[in-house]
Design a protein around this motif. Structure first.
Motif, short mmCIF file in Angstrom:
data_model
loop_
_atom_site.label_atom_id
_atom_site.label_comp_id
_atom_site.label_asym_id
_atom_site.label_seq_id
_atom_site.Cartn_x
_atom_site.Cartn_y
_atom_site.Cartn_z
N GLN A 137 33.39 54.34 52.86
CA GLN A 137 32.88 55.10 54.00
C GLN A 137 33.79 54.89 55.19
N GLY A 138 33.93 55.91 56.00
CA GLY A 138 34.83 55.84 57.12
C GLY A 138 34.24 55.09 58.30
N GLN A 139 35.03 55.05 59.35
CA GLN A 139 34.64 54.32 60.55
C GLN A 139 34.66 55.25 61.76
N LEU A 140 33.72 55.02 62.67
CA LEU A 140 33.67 55.75 63.93
C LEU A 140 33.72 54.74 65.07
N VAL A 141 34.58 54.99 66.04
CA VAL A 141 34.72 54.07 67.17
C VAL A 141 34.61 54.86 68.47
N GLU A 142 33.58 54.52 69.25
CA GLU A 142 33.38 55.19 70.53
C GLU A 142 34.10 54.45 71.65
N SER A 143 34.42 55.18 72.69
CA SER A 143 35.01 54.59 73.90
C SER A 143 34.70 55.50 75.08
N GLY A 144 34.90 54.98 76.28
CA GLY A 144 34.75 55.79 77.47
C GLY A 144 33.49 55.54 78.27
N GLY A 145 32.63 54.68 77.76
CA GLY A 145 31.42 54.37 78.51
C GLY A 145 31.73 53.55 79.75
N GLY A 146 30.72 53.39 80.60
CA GLY A 146 30.92 52.59 81.80
C GLY A 146 29.82 52.82 82.80
N LEU A 147 30.08 52.37 84.02
CA LEU A 147 29.13 52.49 85.13
C LEU A 147 29.60 53.59 86.07
N VAL A 148 28.70 54.48 86.40
CA VAL A 148 29.03 55.60 87.28
C VAL A 148 27.85 55.87 88.19
N GLN A 149 28.11 56.42 89.36
CA GLN A 149 27.03 56.75 90.28
C GLN A 149 26.40 58.09 89.92
N ARG A 150 25.20 58.26 90.38
CA ARG A 150 24.50 59.54 90.20
C ARG A 150 25.41 60.68 90.64
N GLY A 151 25.45 61.73 89.81
CA GLY A 151 26.28 62.88 90.11
C GLY A 151 27.71 62.78 89.59
N GLY A 152 28.07 61.63 89.10
CA GLY A 152 29.41 61.42 88.60
C GLY A 152 29.61 61.93 87.18
N SER A 153 30.80 61.68 86.66
CA SER A 153 31.17 62.17 85.33
C SER A 153 31.78 61.05 84.49
N LEU A 154 31.61 61.19 83.20
CA LEU A 154 32.27 60.33 82.23
C LEU A 154 32.64 61.18 81.03
N ARG A 155 33.67 60.74 80.32
CA ARG A 155 34.06 61.41 79.08
C ARG A 155 34.08 60.37 77.96
N LEU A 156 33.20 60.56 77.00
CA LEU A 156 33.18 59.69 75.84
C LEU A 156 34.08 60.25 74.74
N CYS A 211 35.23 59.61 70.51
CA CYS A 211 34.88 59.00 69.23
C CYS A 211 36.03 59.28 68.26
N ALA A 212 36.63 58.20 67.79
CA ALA A 212 37.74 58.32 66.85
C ALA A 212 37.24 58.06 65.44
N ALA A 213 37.53 58.99 64.54
CA ALA A 213 37.10 58.88 63.15
C ALA A 213 38.29 58.48 62.27
N SER A 214 38.05 57.54 61.38
CA SER A 214 39.09 57.16 60.43
C SER A 214 38.45 57.00 59.06
N GLY A 215 39.24 57.31 58.05
CA GLY A 215 38.73 57.18 56.70
C GLY A 215 37.79 58.29 56.29
N HIS A 216 37.66 59.33 57.12
CA HIS A 216 36.82 60.48 56.81
C HIS A 216 37.69 61.70 56.54
N THR A 217 37.14 62.62 55.79
CA THR A 217 37.73 63.97 55.74
C THR A 217 37.13 64.72 56.91
N PHE A 218 37.75 64.55 58.05
CA PHE A 218 37.15 64.94 59.33
C PHE A 218 36.76 66.41 59.36
N SER A 219 37.59 67.25 58.80
CA SER A 219 37.34 68.70 58.89
C SER A 219 36.10 69.12 58.13
#
Length: 125
Positions: A1-20, A22-30
């Motif tokens: 089975q493949g692996q999924l790794v998330e990144s991009g989380g953090g602390l932000v103020q109300r009204g702010g933005s974040l971009r998460l 997720c990198a997939a490996s070992g999967h037939t992604f398509s």
């Protein structure tokens, strides 16, 4: 089975933005439908967004519709969740998920059989 790794989380103020990411490996992604879920300690994991294997269809929870955008990059085997106009109630651990195409609805946990470890998103007021 493949692996999924998330990144991009953090602390932000109300009204702010974040971009998460997720990198997939070992999967037939398509071949995979991809989803984002979130969970607050002591509560059930809930659906946030999903994208079809082609990327042509996206689905969102009502609570994030119009503020979040999910996308995928098949060349990089990544999916992204752009989160704008964040609110304190968006605070949670966000999980990336992958699943083979099925008749199950995109917002159903059982539609996914591979999960990342999660990334914390905290929105301060």
């Amino acid at each position: 089975q493949g692996q999924l790794v998330e990144s991009g989380g953090g602390l932000v103020q109300r009204g702010g933005s974040l971009r998460l990411s997720c990198a997939a490996s070992g999967h037939t992604f398509s071949n995979l439908r991809m989803g984002w879920f979130r969970q607050v300690l002591g509560k059930e994991r809930e659906f946030v967004a999903a994208i079809s294997r082609t990327g042509l269809s996206t689905f969102y929870a009502d609570s994030v519709k119009g503020r979040y955008t999910m996308s995928r990059d098949s060349a990089k085997k990544n999916v992204y969740l752009q989160m704008n106009s964040l609110k304190p109630e968006d605070t949670a651990v966000y999980y990336c998920a992958a699943g083979a195409p099925s008749a199950r609805p995109y917002d159903e946990i059982a539609a996914y059989d591979s999960w990342g470890q999660g990334t914390q998103v905290t929105v301060s007021s």
